[in-house]
Scaffold this active site. Sequence first.
Site, PDB file in Angstrom:
ATOM      1  N   GLU A   1     -25.833  43.463  76.911  1.00  0.00           N
ATOM      2  CA  GLU A   1     -26.041  42.154  77.551  1.00  0.00           C
ATOM      3  C   GLU A   1     -27.526  41.809  77.584  1.00  0.00           C
ATOM      4  O   GLU A   1     -27.922  40.689  77.259  1.00  0.00           O
ATOM      5  CB  GLU A   1     -25.467  42.149  78.971  1.00  0.00           C
ATOM      6  CG  GLU A   1     -23.965  42.263  79.056  1.00  0.00           C
ATOM      7  CD  GLU A   1     -23.190  40.987  78.729  1.00  0.00           C
ATOM      8  OE1 GLU A   1     -23.819  39.938  78.456  1.00  0.00           O
ATOM      9  OE2 GLU A   1     -21.955  41.039  78.754  1.00  0.00           O
TER      10      GLU A   1
ATOM     11  N   ASP B   1     -24.140  37.283  74.689  1.00  0.00           N
ATOM     12  CA  ASP B   1     -23.101  38.170  75.197  1.00  0.00           C
ATOM     13  C   ASP B   1     -23.302  39.556  74.616  1.00  0.00           C
ATOM     14  O   ASP B   1     -23.899  39.724  73.548  1.00  0.00           O
ATOM     15  CB  ASP B   1     -21.714  37.646  74.831  1.00  0.00           C
ATOM     16  CG  ASP B   1     -20.612  38.182  75.744  1.00  0.00           C
ATOM     17  OD1 ASP B   1     -20.941  38.847  76.756  1.00  0.00           O
ATOM     18  OD2 ASP B   1     -19.428  37.934  75.462  1.00  0.00           O
ATOM     19  N   GLY B   2     -22.788  40.529  75.334  1.00  0.00           N
ATOM     20  CA  GLY B   2     -22.788  41.909  74.879  1.00  0.00           C
ATOM     21  C   GLY B   2     -21.374  42.442  74.897  1.00  0.00           C
ATOM     22  O   GLY B   2     -20.515  41.935  75.621  1.00  0.00           O
TER      23      GLY B   2
ATOM     24  N   ASP C   1     -19.507  35.866  72.217  1.00  0.00           N
ATOM     25  CA  ASP C   1     -18.626  37.035  72.288  1.00  0.00           C
ATOM     26  C   ASP C   1     -18.183  37.469  70.898  1.00  0.00           C
ATOM     27  O   ASP C   1     -18.184  38.663  70.574  1.00  0.00           O
ATOM     28  CB  ASP C   1     -17.418  36.714  73.169  1.00  0.00           C
ATOM     29  CG  ASP C   1     -16.462  37.888  73.275  1.00  0.00           C
ATOM     30  OD1 ASP C   1     -16.849  38.915  73.883  1.00  0.00           O
ATOM     31  OD2 ASP C   1     -15.335  37.790  72.743  1.00  0.00           O
TER      32      ASP C   1
ATOM     33  N   ASP D   1     -22.803  35.421  80.695  1.00  0.00           N
ATOM     34  CA  ASP D   1     -21.625  35.741  81.510  1.00  0.00           C
ATOM     35  C   ASP D   1     -21.806  37.057  82.254  1.00  0.00           C
ATOM     36  O   ASP D   1     -20.871  37.570  82.842  1.00  0.00           O
ATOM     37  CB  ASP D   1     -20.351  35.754  80.666  1.00  0.00           C
ATOM     38  CG  ASP D   1     -20.318  36.870  79.632  1.00  0.00           C
ATOM     39  OD1 ASP D   1     -21.260  37.692  79.563  1.00  0.00           O
ATOM     40  OD2 ASP D   1     -19.329  36.929  78.880  1.00  0.00           O
TER      41      ASP D   1
ATOM     42  N   HIS E   1     -14.814  34.696  78.890  1.00  0.00           N
ATOM     43  CA  HIS E   1     -13.427  34.548  78.416  1.00  0.00           C
ATOM     44  C   HIS E   1     -12.677  33.461  79.182  1.00  0.00           C
ATOM     45  O   HIS E   1     -11.501  33.612  79.499  1.00  0.00           O
ATOM     46  CB  HIS E   1     -12.687  35.891  78.502  1.00  0.00           C
ATOM     47  CG  HIS E   1     -13.446  37.006  77.851  1.00  0.00           C
ATOM     48  ND1 HIS E   1     -13.601  37.110  76.492  1.00  0.00           N
ATOM     49  CD2 HIS E   1     -14.136  38.036  78.392  1.00  0.00           C
ATOM     50  CE1 HIS E   1     -14.338  38.174  76.207  1.00  0.00           C
ATOM     51  NE2 HIS E   1     -14.683  38.748  77.353  1.00  0.00           N
TER      52      HIS E   1
END
Length: 160
Positions: free
Chosen positions: A60, A22-23, A146, A82, A136
């Site tokens: 990302e 994740d970023g 995250d 994501d 999320h």
Amino acid sequence: MPEPHAVDPLAPERTAVEMWTDGACKGNPGPGGWGAWMRTGSYERELFGGDPVTTNNRMELTAVIEGLKALNRPCAVTLHVDSTYVMNGMSRWLAGWKRNGWRTADKKPVKNEDLWRALDEQVARHTVTWVWVKGHSGDPGNERADQLANRGVDQVRAAR
């Protein structure tokens, strides 16, 4: 989704790794962070970092690149992201960009070309199965990635 210990039939000697990346970016551009969490068997590894001035898309991409770079030999990676930007880039756009000399369909330079090239190089080392997860939404691996990305942001902010 393949089992975490599944053997890749195309490369049975490759270790099966599950990875979530994740970023995060506070402002776009702004301070950003990236995170990667991976596991194979009972072994887990967390990675994170950041950049003082960046974009969410760059973070990302960096998360995936750094996660794959951390694998010291070719692996069978189930990669959970994501980011529709990363998913579309890898599944729809990359082949055309390469064919068109790193130009988009409308002849413009590809944004983040440096990172797309680095990602392409890393993906070539491994057998990668891409899995998109909604961010999320309670996916434990995505939530952990995250958190790591946000640790990267905090690290960058603390260094100022």
